[in-house]
Design an enzyme around this catalytic site. Sequence first.
Site, PDB file in Angstrom:
ATOM      1  N   GLY D  30     -30.683  41.476 -21.936  1.00 34.30           N
ATOM      2  CA  GLY D  30     -29.449  40.718 -21.956  1.00 34.30           C
ATOM      3  C   GLY D  30     -29.565  39.554 -22.918  1.00 34.30           C
ATOM      4  O   GLY D  30     -30.665  39.199 -23.373  1.00 34.30           O
ATOM      5  N   ASN D  31     -28.415  38.972 -23.243  1.00 26.68           N
ATOM      6  CA  ASN D  31     -28.407  37.820 -24.142  1.00 26.68           C
ATOM      7  C   ASN D  31     -27.084  37.081 -24.025  1.00 26.68           C
ATOM      8  O   ASN D  31     -26.052  37.683 -23.781  1.00 26.68           O
ATOM      9  CB  ASN D  31     -28.649  38.258 -25.601  1.00 26.68           C
ATOM     10  N   SER D  47     -34.586  37.938 -30.044  1.00 30.12           N
ATOM     11  CA  SER D  47     -34.727  39.341 -29.645  1.00 30.12           C
ATOM     12  C   SER D  47     -36.033  39.589 -28.902  1.00 30.12           C
ATOM     13  O   SER D  47     -37.099  39.118 -29.317  1.00 30.12           O
ATOM     14  CB  SER D  47     -34.688  40.221 -30.894  1.00 30.12           C
ATOM     15  N   GLY D  48     -35.952  40.321 -27.794  1.00 32.44           N
ATOM     16  CA  GLY D  48     -37.151  40.818 -27.136  1.00 32.44           C
ATOM     17  C   GLY D  48     -38.037  39.775 -26.488  1.00 32.44           C
ATOM     18  O   GLY D  48     -39.196  40.055 -26.181  1.00 32.44           O
ATOM     19  N   SER D  76     -31.237  37.950 -31.392  1.00 33.20           N
ATOM     20  CA  SER D  76     -30.943  39.166 -30.619  1.00 33.20           C
ATOM     21  C   SER D  76     -30.466  40.298 -31.519  1.00 33.20           C
ATOM     22  O   SER D  76     -29.700  40.072 -32.468  1.00 33.20           O
ATOM     23  CB  SER D  76     -29.856  38.850 -29.588  1.00 33.20           C
ATOM     24  N   SER D  77     -30.877  41.524 -31.205  1.00 36.60           N
ATOM     25  CA  SER D  77     -30.429  42.681 -31.986  1.00 36.60           C
ATOM     26  C   SER D  77     -28.921  42.892 -31.862  1.00 36.60           C
ATOM     27  O   SER D  77     -28.321  43.600 -32.661  1.00 36.60           O
ATOM     28  CB  SER D  77     -31.182  43.935 -31.531  1.00 36.60           C
ATOM     29  N   ASP D  78     -28.302  42.263 -30.867  1.00 33.18           N
ATOM     30  CA  ASP D  78     -26.854  42.371 -30.685  1.00 33.18           C
ATOM     31  C   ASP D  78     -26.081  41.248 -31.381  1.00 33.18           C
ATOM     32  O   ASP D  78     -24.881  41.084 -31.156  1.00 33.18           O
ATOM     33  CB  ASP D  78     -26.520  42.356 -29.179  1.00 33.18           C
ATOM     34  N   HIS D  97     -23.998  39.448 -22.868  1.00 36.27           N
ATOM     35  CA  HIS D  97     -24.179  40.903 -22.759  1.00 36.27           C
ATOM     36  C   HIS D  97     -25.370  41.172 -21.852  1.00 36.27           C
ATOM     37  O   HIS D  97     -26.420  40.538 -21.985  1.00 36.27           O
ATOM     38  CB  HIS D  97     -24.433  41.506 -24.142  1.00 36.27           C
ATOM     39  N   HIS D  99     -27.371  44.335 -18.981  1.00 31.32           N
ATOM     40  CA  HIS D  99     -27.430  45.693 -18.430  1.00 31.32           C
ATOM     41  C   HIS D  99     -27.412  45.598 -16.902  1.00 31.32           C
ATOM     42  O   HIS D  99     -28.185  46.279 -16.218  1.00 31.32           O
ATOM     43  CB  HIS D  99     -28.678  46.417 -18.927  1.00 31.32           C
ATOM     44  N   ASP D 122      -7.992  37.453  -8.689  1.00 32.16           N
ATOM     45  CA  ASP D 122      -8.236  36.024  -8.889  1.00 32.16           C
ATOM     46  C   ASP D 122      -8.687  35.750 -10.327  1.00 32.16           C
ATOM     47  O   ASP D 122      -8.651  34.603 -10.782  1.00 32.16           O
ATOM     48  CB  ASP D 122      -9.333  35.526  -7.932  1.00 32.16           C
ATOM     49  N   HIS D 173     -22.982  52.199 -22.253  1.00 30.68           N
ATOM     50  CA  HIS D 173     -23.851  51.090 -22.612  1.00 30.68           C
ATOM     51  C   HIS D 173     -23.830  50.030 -21.499  1.00 30.68           C
ATOM     52  O   HIS D 173     -24.679  50.078 -20.611  1.00 30.68           O
ATOM     53  CB  HIS D 173     -23.411  50.539 -23.969  1.00 30.68           C
ATOM     54  N   TYR D 231      -5.007  26.119  -7.249  1.00 27.77           N
ATOM     55  CA  TYR D 231      -6.398  26.364  -6.863  1.00 27.77           C
ATOM     56  C   TYR D 231      -7.278  25.398  -7.655  1.00 27.77           C
ATOM     57  O   TYR D 231      -7.052  25.168  -8.833  1.00 27.77           O
ATOM     58  CB  TYR D 231      -6.784  27.806  -7.171  1.00 27.77           C
TER      59      TYR D 231
END
Lengths: 233, 233, 233, 233
Positions: D30-31, D47-48, D76-78, D97, D99, D122, D173, D231
Site C-alpha cells: 500500500g501507499n 517503493s518496497g 512507489s511503483s504506483d 492505494h 490491498h 453517510d 487489483h 452532523y
Amino acid sequence: MGSKYKSLKEECYEANMELNALGLVIYTFGNVSAVDRGNSVFAIKPSGVPYETLKPEDIVIVDYDNQVVEGKLRPSSDTKTHSYLYKNWENIGGVAHTHAMYSVSWAQAQLDIPIFGTTHADHLTHDIPCAPPMADELIQGNYEHNTGIQILDCFKERGLDYNEVEMILIGNHGPFAWGKNAAKAVYNTKVLETVAQMAYLTLQINPDAPRLKESLIKKHYERKHGKNAYYGQ
Amino acid sequence: MGSKYKSLKEECYEANMELNALGLVIYTFGNVSAVDRGNSVFAIKPSGVPYETLKPEDIVIVDYDNQVVEGKLRPSSDTKTHSYLYKNWENIGGVAHTHAMYSVSWAQAQLDIPIFGTTHADHLTHDIPCAPPMADELIQGNYEHNTGIQILDCFKERGLDYNEVEMILIGNHGPFAWGKNAAKAVYNTKVLETVAQMAYLTLQINPDAPRLKESLIKKHYERKHGKNAYYGQ
Amino acid sequence: MGSKYKSLKEECYEANMELNALGLVIYTFGNVSAVDRGNSVFAIKPSGVPYETLKPEDIVIVDYDNQVVEGKLRPSSDTKTHSYLYKNWENIGGVAHTHAMYSVSWAQAQLDIPIFGTTHADHLTHDIPCAPPMADELIQGNYEHNTGIQILDCFKERGLDYNEVEMILIGNHGPFAWGKNAAKAVYNTKVLETVAQMAYLTLQINPDAPRLKESLIKKHYERKHGKNAYYGQ
Amino acid sequence: MGSKYKSLKEECYEANMELNALGLVIYTFGNVSAVDRGNSVFAIKPSGVPYETLKPEDIVIVDYDNQVVEGKLRPSSDTKTHSYLYKNWENIGGVAHTHAMYSVSWAQAQLDIPIFGTTHADHLTHDIPCAPPMADELIQGNYEHNTGIQILDCFKERGLDYNEVEMILIGNHGPFAWGKNAAKAVYNTKVLETVAQMAYLTLQINPDAPRLKESLIKKHYERKHGKNAYYGQ
C-alpha cells in the site's frame, strides 16, 4: 491462615484467565474447573463474575455432590455438569465450557464437525460429536445435571472413549472440553474452536470436501498419541 | 564457549517467533528452519515446544540425513520434509510449515488456489498448487520423508519451478513455503494465507469470478521480479 | 465550580469508550447516552467527535425536548431518537447506537435474527426484531424523532416488552440497544453483535438449522432472569 | 538545513503509518501520498519499504511529471497513478492505494459494491464503482499512468463526481481512495473496507437484499454533506 486449596484455586484461576486471553469468552460466557482427586473436590469459577474482575480468591471449592466446601460466592450455574463428569470419568482433571463463536455455530447447526484434515487428526480420530438437545422433561428437571447425562449418553451410544475424544458440542448450546488438568481442558477448547472454523471454511470453499482418509487419520493420531509416538519431547 | 551455529539458531528462532507474531500459528502448530549451506546443516524448531516458551538455545541443528548435530531437544517431527527439500532444492535457504487457517481450509478442500488478482501475481504467475494426499503405503512408510517426495512430484508433474513458486498446499494437511532464507519462508507463508483468504472471499461474492488475465499476471510479476523490475529499492 | 452533571458525564464517557474498546465502533460511528431521571436530562456523545480524542467534558447534557442544558458542542445527530426512547420508556437508563459489523449486516438484509441457541436465550426469548425502513414522508420529515416512533411501533405491533427485549435492528441502518444504565446498553450492543455473528455462521453451516425449542428458551431465560433465577451472585 | 517539505513529508508519513495501524496493509502492500498544491509536488511512500522500518525522512518528493524533487529512495511503483489523479483532479489533497482484504475481494469479483445501508449513504450516494481491467495494450504500455486514465474514464462513463465519490475499485487489483488531504484518503480507505465487508455479509445472509431506497440515501448523505448538514461540529 491460608486455604489448603490455594494452589487448586490458582490453577483454576489461571485456566479461566487463559480462556479470556485466547479470545474464547466474553463477559461471563464460560467457566473452567480443576479437580483435586485426593480430596474429592473441585475448584470452579463463581457464577456471573466477569473475567476482568475475577481474582484467585473468588474461586469456589465444591464437592462431587455440588456442596460448597470453601468460598463466599455462588459457584457457576453449570457446576452440576462439571461434577457429573468428574464423578463418572475418573481420569479427567479439568473441564471447560464456553460459548466460543465457531463451536457454538456448529452446535446451533446441530451437526457433528467432520474430520477434514490433520489438524483435527493430531488430536482425535473421530468427528467431533454434537449431542442432540435434551428431551423437554429433562430440560425442565435437573437441567445442568442432565446435561452431564446427555454427554455420557452420547459417548455411550457412539462408542466413544473420553480418554481419546476430549470434547463435545451440546446441540443449540455450545462446547464442553476436558483433559488431564484445567490447562489441557482450555487447550482442547481452543483446538475445538480452531478445527470448527477450519471445517466451516472448508465446506464454504468446497461443499463436497471429502473426509480425511483412514490412513492419514491413523498416522497423525499415532505419531502424537500412539505407543511409538515421536512428536514432542 | 559459544556454538558455531549461534547466528543460525538466532535466525531460525526469530523466524519462528515471527510466525507467531503474524498470527500464523497457535500452540505448537508450525515450524521454520534455516539452512547453513557451507556446513550442510540446518537449524529447526524443537518438536512440541510452544512459541511462548521457545528460546534461541532450544533450536536444534540437524544435517541433511536428519542426524542431530547440536541441541538437547528432539527436532520437529516434520524435520525429514525440510531436509528432503534442502537436499533437492539447492537454492532455498529456509522452509516454513504451519496450520494457518485459510491455507489449511483450501488444503482440506483439496483445491488449487486460483490466481484472481494482482496481490497473487505480485508473487507468482501460477495457481497455488494443492498436492493430492499421498497413497496409503507412503503414509504408512517414511511419512515425513515421503511428504517431501510428494511436494517434488507435484512440482515435476505440473512443470513448476521452485525458484518462482515458493509455496504449496498438501491436501488435507496444510501449507509449506520456502525462500532464500527463513524470513522469506515466513513472508511467503503470510502471503499465501492472505491470498487464500482473498480467493475464498472472492468466490463467496462471485462464484463465477474469472481468473486474472495473462497480460496482468505478466505485468505484475515482471515489474517486481522481471529483468527490468522497477519495484523496490 | 464543577458541573452538577459531572458523574453523569463520566458514566456516559466511560460507556462510549467501552464501545470503542469492544470493537463495536470505528471513527464516529456510534453513540451512547445515560439518563438522569431526577433532573429529566440525559448525557450524550457530541456529534462527529472521534473516540480517540473524546474527553468527559465534551459530553453534552440535553433535556427530553432535545434542548442543550450544558455543553459547548453539538449533541449526536441521533439525539432525538434517544430522547424519544427516554420519554416513552420510563425504566431505561441508557441507550446505545452503533454500526457494528454483523448487526448492520442483518439490518441491511432486512431480517430478524432467529433464536438459534442458548447464548441468545440467556438474554431474551424472542427473535431480535428488525424494523422495516420508514415510509418516505417520515424520512423526509423529523427523521431521528421518527426513528424513535418506528422502534416503538415495531414493539407494539409485535407485542414485545422493552424490559425484556433490550435491542432492535433498524432495517438498512443498524442496531439500537438499551438497558438500566449506559453500561448495560453497551453490554446489550455487544451481546447483539455476538448473537448476530453466531446466527450468520449457523445458517452458513446449515441453512435448515432449526429454531431453539421452547423448553430450552424458557429454561435459559428463567435461570438468569426468572423469579427463581440462580445465575450470578 | 531542513527541507522545505518537512511538514509535507510528515503528513505523508503519518498517513502511511495510519494505514498500517488500521489493519489495511501488510508488508509493503500500500501507499499514501500528500500533495503541496503551491509547489506542484507531492510526497509519497518509497517503493518496497516495510511500514515497520519506514521513517519520515524516507518519504520521496515528486512533481506531477513523476520526477523526484527530493529524496534518496525510489518512489512507489504506483507513483504515476497518483500524479495522474493530482494533475486532473484539482481539489484532491491525498491519495491512498492498498490491498485491503474485503476491498480486494470485491475487485477480484469484478463487481460494484451495492449501496445497502446508511453506513454507505453517510459517505456517498452511489454504488462503489469497480472499473473493468484494462485492455491488454494499455497494460503492456505505461501501466501505472494508464491506471489513472482507467479511473477517470470510469468516472466519466458513469457520470460520477470525484468530489462526492472518493473511492474506486480497480478490477482484479484493489482500491484507490482520495480526499482533501492524505488523512482523509486513509479514512476513505477504511470506510470502503468496512462497507465492503458489510455488503459481503449482507449478501451471504440474504442474497436478495434490496438496495437502499432513494429517500434514505438522500437523507443520510444530506444530513452529513448537504447545505443544511447538521452532523458534526
